[in-house]
Design a protein around this motif. Structure first.
Motif, PDB file in Angstrom:
ATOM      1  N   SER A   1     -21.077 -17.327 -72.022  1.00  0.00           N
ATOM      2  CA  SER A   1     -21.551 -16.029 -71.557  1.00  0.00           C
ATOM      3  C   SER A   1     -23.057 -15.867 -71.729  1.00  0.00           C
ATOM      4  O   SER A   1     -23.660 -14.993 -71.138  1.00  0.00           O
ATOM      5  N   ASP A   2     -23.704 -16.726 -72.544  1.00  0.00           N
ATOM      6  CA  ASP A   2     -25.149 -16.642 -72.730  1.00  0.00           C
ATOM      7  C   ASP A   2     -25.920 -17.237 -71.551  1.00  0.00           C
ATOM      8  O   ASP A   2     -27.130 -17.085 -71.462  1.00  0.00           O
ATOM      9  N   MET A   3     -25.239 -17.927 -70.651  1.00  0.00           N
ATOM     10  CA  MET A   3     -25.909 -18.560 -69.512  1.00  0.00           C
ATOM     11  C   MET A   3     -26.256 -17.551 -68.424  1.00  0.00           C
ATOM     12  O   MET A   3     -26.864 -17.902 -67.428  1.00  0.00           O
ATOM     13  N   GLY A   4     -25.871 -16.301 -68.589  1.00  0.00           N
ATOM     14  CA  GLY A   4     -26.098 -15.326 -67.530  1.00  0.00           C
ATOM     15  C   GLY A   4     -25.003 -15.441 -66.505  1.00  0.00           C
ATOM     16  O   GLY A   4     -23.858 -15.135 -66.783  1.00  0.00           O
ATOM     17  N   GLY A   5     -25.327 -15.936 -65.358  1.00  0.00           N
ATOM     18  CA  GLY A   5     -24.318 -16.182 -64.352  1.00  0.00           C
ATOM     19  C   GLY A   5     -24.089 -15.001 -63.440  1.00  0.00           C
ATOM     20  O   GLY A   5     -24.778 -13.988 -63.486  1.00  0.00           O
ATOM     21  N   ALA A   6     -23.100 -15.183 -62.590  1.00  0.00           N
ATOM     22  CA  ALA A   6     -22.820 -14.196 -61.552  1.00  0.00           C
ATOM     23  C   ALA A   6     -21.325 -14.142 -61.301  1.00  0.00           C
ATOM     24  O   ALA A   6     -20.570 -15.011 -61.729  1.00  0.00           O
ATOM     25  N   LEU A   7     -20.928 -13.105 -60.607  1.00  0.00           N
ATOM     26  CA  LEU A   7     -19.547 -12.974 -60.155  1.00  0.00           C
ATOM     27  C   LEU A   7     -19.508 -13.217 -58.652  1.00  0.00           C
ATOM     28  O   LEU A   7     -20.437 -12.864 -57.930  1.00  0.00           O
ATOM     29  N   ILE A   8     -18.420 -13.799 -58.180  1.00  0.00           N
ATOM     30  CA  ILE A   8     -18.245 -13.983 -56.740  1.00  0.00           C
ATOM     31  C   ILE A   8     -17.637 -12.703 -56.184  1.00  0.00           C
ATOM     32  O   ILE A   8     -16.632 -12.208 -56.678  1.00  0.00           O
ATOM     33  N   ALA A   9     -18.289 -12.163 -55.148  1.00  0.00           N
ATOM     34  CA  ALA A   9     -17.783 -10.963 -54.480  1.00  0.00           C
ATOM     35  C   ALA A   9     -17.451 -11.301 -53.036  1.00  0.00           C
ATOM     36  O   ALA A   9     -18.073 -12.175 -52.423  1.00  0.00           O
ATOM     37  N   ALA A  10     -16.477 -10.599 -52.502  1.00  0.00           N
ATOM     38  CA  ALA A  10     -16.137 -10.713 -51.086  1.00  0.00           C
ATOM     39  C   ALA A  10     -16.975  -9.704 -50.317  1.00  0.00           C
ATOM     40  O   ALA A  10     -17.044  -8.531 -50.685  1.00  0.00           O
ATOM     41  N   TYR A  11     -17.626 -10.168 -49.251  1.00  0.00           N
ATOM     42  CA  TYR A  11     -18.401  -9.305 -48.365  1.00  0.00           C
ATOM     43  C   TYR A  11     -17.520  -8.975 -47.166  1.00  0.00           C
ATOM     44  O   TYR A  11     -16.945  -9.859 -46.540  1.00  0.00           O
ATOM     45  N   SER A  12     -17.418  -7.693 -46.851  1.00  0.00           N
ATOM     46  CA  SER A  12     -16.693  -7.274 -45.651  1.00  0.00           C
ATOM     47  C   SER A  12     -17.465  -6.132 -44.999  1.00  0.00           C
ATOM     48  O   SER A  12     -18.259  -5.452 -45.648  1.00  0.00           O
TER      49      SER A  12
ATOM     50  N   HIS B   1     -12.239 -14.780 -42.926  1.00  0.00           N
ATOM     51  CA  HIS B   1     -12.281 -13.317 -42.793  1.00  0.00           C
ATOM     52  C   HIS B   1     -13.369 -12.687 -43.651  1.00  0.00           C
ATOM     53  O   HIS B   1     -13.804 -11.571 -43.366  1.00  0.00           O
ATOM     54  N   ILE B   2     -13.779 -13.347 -44.719  1.00  0.00           N
ATOM     55  CA  ILE B   2     -14.805 -12.785 -45.609  1.00  0.00           C
ATOM     56  C   ILE B   2     -15.868 -13.834 -45.886  1.00  0.00           C
ATOM     57  O   ILE B   2     -15.657 -15.028 -45.691  1.00  0.00           O
ATOM     58  N   ALA B   3     -17.015 -13.367 -46.337  1.00  0.00           N
ATOM     59  CA  ALA B   3     -18.076 -14.224 -46.848  1.00  0.00           C
ATOM     60  C   ALA B   3     -18.169 -13.982 -48.349  1.00  0.00           C
ATOM     61  O   ALA B   3     -17.704 -12.954 -48.859  1.00  0.00           O
ATOM     62  N   ARG B   4     -18.762 -14.945 -49.054  1.00  0.00           N
ATOM     63  CA  ARG B   4     -18.956 -14.794 -50.499  1.00  0.00           C
ATOM     64  C   ARG B   4     -20.410 -14.426 -50.790  1.00  0.00           C
ATOM     65  O   ARG B   4     -21.327 -14.926 -50.162  1.00  0.00           O
ATOM     66  N   VAL B   5     -20.578 -13.534 -51.767  1.00  0.00           N
ATOM     67  CA  VAL B   5     -21.894 -13.117 -52.241  1.00  0.00           C
ATOM     68  C   VAL B   5     -21.855 -13.203 -53.757  1.00  0.00           C
ATOM     69  O   VAL B   5     -20.880 -12.770 -54.379  1.00  0.00           O
ATOM     70  N   LEU B   6     -22.913 -13.765 -54.374  1.00  0.00           N
ATOM     71  CA  LEU B   6     -22.976 -13.820 -55.830  1.00  0.00           C
ATOM     72  C   LEU B   6     -23.666 -12.558 -56.341  1.00  0.00           C
ATOM     73  O   LEU B   6     -24.793 -12.252 -55.958  1.00  0.00           O
ATOM     74  N   LEU B   7     -22.962 -11.826 -57.197  1.00  0.00           N
ATOM     75  CA  LEU B   7     -23.482 -10.585 -57.780  1.00  0.00           C
ATOM     76  C   LEU B   7     -23.824 -10.805 -59.237  1.00  0.00           C
ATOM     77  O   LEU B   7     -23.120 -11.539 -59.938  1.00  0.00           O
ATOM     78  N   PRO B   8     -24.873 -10.133 -59.734  1.00  0.00           N
ATOM     79  CA  PRO B   8     -25.148 -10.211 -61.167  1.00  0.00           C
ATOM     80  C   PRO B   8     -23.929  -9.761 -61.967  1.00  0.00           C
ATOM     81  O   PRO B   8     -23.232  -8.823 -61.559  1.00  0.00           O
ATOM     82  N   ARG B   9     -23.673 -10.441 -63.059  1.00  0.00           N
ATOM     83  CA  ARG B   9     -22.526 -10.088 -63.889  1.00  0.00           C
ATOM     84  C   ARG B   9     -22.650  -8.632 -64.326  1.00  0.00           C
ATOM     85  O   ARG B   9     -23.731  -8.151 -64.633  1.00  0.00           O
ATOM     86  N   GLY B  10     -21.562  -7.907 -64.283  1.00  0.00           N
ATOM     87  CA  GLY B  10     -21.560  -6.505 -64.667  1.00  0.00           C
ATOM     88  C   GLY B  10     -21.710  -5.557 -63.495  1.00  0.00           C
ATOM     89  O   GLY B  10     -21.511  -4.357 -63.640  1.00  0.00           O
ATOM     90  N   GLN B  11     -22.080  -6.072 -62.324  1.00  0.00           N
ATOM     91  CA  GLN B  11     -22.183  -5.203 -61.149  1.00  0.00           C
ATOM     92  C   GLN B  11     -20.802  -5.058 -60.532  1.00  0.00           C
ATOM     93  O   GLN B  11     -20.117  -6.037 -60.290  1.00  0.00           O
TER      94      GLN B  11
END
Length: 159
Positions: free
Chosen positions: A51-62, A122-132
């Motif tokens: 969890s210290d690496m930061g990172g992102a969450l994968i979100a579905a764009y629609s 049907h969807i695209a992927r977007v990387l969101l900052p963790r916690g968003q």
């Protein structure tokens, strides 16, 4: 649009800009620079256990055509690892596969002609900052007068 779902788009960067998030597309495309300069960076994903690496969450764009939504698909954290970076000038071409993650930065006045293929997902992927969390936003409408003025400006620039 032709019968196989392919479309042409004129993409104009009036001001210097960068895609806000790393993303992929529901279709493959080829883009040709008619004017300006682009930097296209492609990424691979690495699953983050730290969890210290930061990172992102994968979100579905629609999108429904007037708004777009970003909905995280899981709580799993990923890290985007840069694979390649290309700097392109007028006359250059580049292509992206539908699931290839990238981010583009364009200089002010950059114009590209984009040939988009048919939808393969049907969807695209977007990387969101963790916690968003999930979000829904309206597209910024462009009036026909604004569109026409922009097209005239582009034609003068590439002539």
């Amino acid at each position: 649009m032709n019968t196989d779902g392919q479309r042409l788009f004129l993409h104009v960067w009036e001001n210097a800009a960068m895609d806000s998030q790393i993303h992929d597309h529901r279709w493959g495309f080829t883009s040709m620079l008619l004017a300006g300069r682009l930097v296209n960076t492609t990424y691979d994903l690495d699953v983050s256990e730290d969890s210290d690496m930061g990172g992102a969450l994968i979100a579905a764009y629609s999108s429904d055509g007037t708004t777009f939504a970003l909905d995280p698909t899981s709580g799993r954290t990923v890290v985007a690892v840069e694979r390649a970076r290309s700097i392109m000038l007028r006359g250059a071409r580049y292509s992206q596969e539908p699931m290839e993650l990238h981010r583009v930065a364009g200089a002010a006045g950059t114009v590209t002609l984009v040939a988009r293929g048919r939808h393969v997902r049907h969807i695209a992927r977007v990387l969101l900052p963790r916690g968003q969390g999930p979000s829904r936003q309206e597209f910024t409408p462009v009036t026909s007068a604004e569109r026409d003025a922009l097209i005239r400006s582009v034609l003068q620039q590439i002539a």
